[in-house]
Design an enzyme around this catalytic site. Structure first.
Site, PDB file in Angstrom:
ATOM      1  CG  HIS A   1      25.252  46.382  41.444  1.00 40.62           C
ATOM      2  ND1 HIS A   1      26.507  46.635  40.979  1.00 40.62           N
ATOM      3  CD2 HIS A   1      24.600  45.779  40.424  1.00 40.62           C
ATOM      4  CE1 HIS A   1      26.626  46.177  39.747  1.00 40.62           C
ATOM      5  NE2 HIS A   1      25.495  45.659  39.380  1.00 40.62           N
TER       6      HIS A   1
ATOM      7  N   GLY B   1      26.467  40.266  30.548  1.00 38.89           N
ATOM      8  CA  GLY B   1      26.508  40.511  31.992  1.00 38.89           C
ATOM      9  C   GLY B   1      25.709  39.462  32.745  1.00 38.89           C
TER      10      GLY B   1
ATOM     11  CG  ASN C   1      36.950  40.004  32.735  1.00 43.47           C
ATOM     12  OD1 ASN C   1      38.124  39.835  32.442  1.00 43.47           O
ATOM     13  ND2 ASN C   1      36.154  39.007  33.067  1.00 43.47           N
TER      14      ASN C   1
ATOM     15  NE  ARG D   1      40.306  46.622  40.161  1.00 46.98           N
ATOM     16  CZ  ARG D   1      39.507  45.759  40.781  1.00 46.98           C
ATOM     17  NH1 ARG D   1      39.367  45.779  42.081  1.00 46.98           N
ATOM     18  NH2 ARG D   1      38.833  44.863  40.104  1.00 46.98           N
TER      19      ARG D   1
ATOM     20  NE  ARG E   1      43.237  44.207  39.671  1.00 46.54           N
ATOM     21  CZ  ARG E   1      42.564  43.659  40.671  1.00 46.54           C
ATOM     22  NH1 ARG E   1      41.680  42.752  40.448  1.00 46.54           N
ATOM     23  NH2 ARG E   1      42.779  44.043  41.914  1.00 46.54           N
TER      24      ARG E   1
ATOM     25  CG  ASN F   1      47.505  49.358  45.759  1.00 48.87           C
ATOM     26  OD1 ASN F   1      46.874  49.434  46.822  1.00 48.87           O
ATOM     27  ND2 ASN F   1      47.191  50.042  44.674  1.00 48.87           N
TER      28      ASN F   1
ATOM     29  CB  SER G   1      40.912  47.699  48.500  1.00 49.10           C
ATOM     30  OG  SER G   1      40.490  46.375  48.703  1.00 49.10           O
TER      31      SER G   1
END
Ligand SMILES: [Fe+2]
Length: 569
Positions: A12, A180, A313, A417, A499, A529, A531
């Site tokens: 991906h 994962g 994470n 991000r 975050r 902020n 995206s």
């Protein structure tokens, strides 16, 4: 001196990265150009865009480096399927079709599609690419490197020692055991799409209590030396389950959450799902802490680099920074598989004799905005277009008036991000802005927080943290000071954390100017902020993408370089 193109694809987040004479010149995820979210296909558009940006002809590329070994991967897939017959018999045809259909011919396809001669195409090992993508652009000369993802060829976790330009593999955990895949299985059980919904699980965790340790001890065993084992019956990669997890998981945790059902965190059933997410987060953090402490012991280094999808994470990263015994921690912005393209390019450049690049300061490695084109298209659409002498001051004024501003300036970001170049900005104070943002644009689950961008030098006035090596790329979290939670209501998560992105002029000059102008206007030097994209869409790249978004969603204003675009009064 060499010109090297790195490529990651077929899992991906396909991507291309261009390294010229030991300098990272461009790095682009294919999704930004193809407009297909998490596009896994061969990133030909991204590769050609990197070359075109740098003015380099494909014939002048000295090496094209693919981020993993296709034949080693095929071998792992085949051996796994054969060993686990008859459980895996239903997976067989699909796996073979996918591997033999295109994946093992990837190097030929890349050469044909890019025009780089086949003799210059080479491969790197998947975890080595991840490790290089972090360490070689980190600010450290000596570091422990921890790579944690789903799986590469065979490794799913690796520990490395980086010294100077060299990386030495010290230990690994191999497929089918994988943190994962643990996270992926639980993501599916919680009803989210795997490889996309992992952020949602992390957001959900803040709403739950981590009290399901007994149940989780039957799903994964953590050993004192950092190694771990999955209970394989709980996971899809060891069965023919189509659900994304194995039947054992429902025996331990109960029935999965139906995908797509709206969340209601006042409902006890959804509260329990949040408790599962919280316990998963706690177990993952414990596992990573064990691995990081082992890495610290093996290397004696004071610095830690993290890579692989699990390094996205931010909560776990913050805990490693606090508790693993390292002085500094670095995470490259595209820590997931996209980042493998950068790592592969850096490894190949090194093989060709180039020096290690300087530390990566900015994630603005994509394509710039074509403002002239944006101007013409906006006018043709009948929108109001005004050229600004000082776009930052106007942006700050609009934010202070509680308007949502779409902000597209400079080259778009590398990694998942938005860091100010393609961001939606708003005042962080009012909780209502969250609802407005969600209603108009994002359609997010109610438990997912929005993040603050803060002027770097003001960090400690609002957060119980200083700017560190992770916060400029938004790969960590910090507690919001108790006294500031009220004024940062729109960006404070349920557990009191945020975050955060710390913003410096050298890394994100356009956003830095906006925050400085906010401070000059008597506001907090902080913006919400998020995206610049709608639900399920990749972040916008070009001026056309930005304008199309502006027309679809009822946001107040669009800043496109030095243009202010609004709807006609
Ligand atoms: Fe990976």
């Amino acid at each position: 001196m060499a010109c090297v193109l790195g490529i990651s694809a077929h899992y991906h987040d396909a991507a291309a990265a261009l390294v010229v004479d030991g300098r990272v010149v461009a790095a682009i995820q294919e999704e930004r150009l193809s407009r297909i979210k998490n596009d896994p296909g061969l990133p030909i558009a991204a590769a050609l865009a990197c070359l075109q940006f740098a003015g380099i002809d494909p014939g002048a590329v000295d090496a094209l480096a693919f981020y993993e070994e296709p034949f080693a991967k095929l071998e792992r897939v085949l051996v796994h399927l054969l060993r686990n017959l008859p459980r895996t018999w239903r997976l067989f045809p699909r796996a073979l079709a996918s591997q033999l259909g295109s994946k093992i011919w990837v190097l030929d396809h890349l050469s044909e599609a890019t025009g780089v001669p086949r003799g210059r195409v080479l491969t790197c090992e998947h975890h080595h690419s991840h490790a290089a993508s972090a360490f070689l652009v980190s600010p450290y000369d000596d570091a422990a490197v921890l790579v944690v993802d789903g799986v590469g060829e065979a490794h799913s976790t690796t520990l490395w020692h980086g010294q100077g330009g060299a990386l030495r593999l010290l230990a690994s955990v191999d497929f089918p055991h994988s943190l994962g895949l643990l996270y992926a299985g639980l993501t599916a059980w919680l009803g989210f799409p795997v490889n996309e919904g992992e952020y949602k699980v992390m957001g959900l965790a803040a709403w739950g209590r981590p009290h399901l340790r007994d149940e989780f001890s039957k799903i994964v065993t953590l050993h004192p030396d950092g190694a771990y084992e999955l209970e394989l019956g709980c996971f899809a990669h060891m069965s023919d389950a189509e659900l994304g997890f194995g039947p054992g998981l429902e025996r331990i945790l109960g029935p999965r959450r139906p995908p797509g059902r709206p969340w209601d965190l006042d409902d006890p059933a959804d509260r329990r799902y949040a408790d599962v997410a919280a316990t998963l987060q706690a177990v993952l953090e414990d596992a990573l802490l064990g691995l990081a402490q082992r890495a610290r012991a093996l290397t004696g280094s004071h610095n830690l680099c993290l890579a692989g999808g699990v390094a996205l994470n931010a909560r776990a990263n913050a805990r490693l920074r606090r508790e693993a015994g390292f002085a500094r921690v670095f995470v490259q912005p595209a820590a997931g598989d996209a980042g493998g393209a950068l790592g592969a390019a850096l490894i190949a450049a090194q093989r060709l004799g180039d020096p290690r690049p300087s530390a990566l300061l900015s994630a603005a490695l994509g394509l710039p905005i074509d403002a002239a084109r944006g101007h013409d298209v906006a006018r043709a659409l009948g929108l109001s277009v005004r050229r600004l002498d000082d776009p930052a001051t106007t942006t700050a004024r609009l934010i202070a008036e509680d308007r949502i501003v779409a902000h597209a300036r400079g080259r778009f970001e590398w990694g998942p991000r938005a860091l100010g170049q393609r961001s939606l900005l708003a005042r962080p104070r009012d909780r209502n802005i969250r609802e407005r943002m969600n209603r108009l644009i994002k359609q997010r689950e109610p438990f997912r927080p929005f993040a603050p961008a803060v002027l770097s030098e003001s960090t400690a006035e609002y957060f119980a943290a200083d700017a560190d090596d992770m916060s400029p790329f938004m790969t960590t979290v910090a507690p919001v000071l108790d006294t500031k939670r009220e004024r940062l209501a729109a960006v404070t998560h349920e557990d009191g954390s945020a975050r955060l992105q710390t913003v410096e002029a050298t890394r994100a000059p356009e956003l830095h100017a906006v925050l400085t102008a906010l401070a000059a206007a008597g506001e907090d030097p902080i913006a919400l902020n998020t995206s610049f994209n709608g639900a399920g869409e990749p972040i916008v790249a070009s001026s056309e993408d930005a304008l199309a978004f502006f027309l679809r969603h009822n946001i107040d204003a669009l800043i496109l370089e030095d243009l202010l675009i609004e709807r006609p009064k």
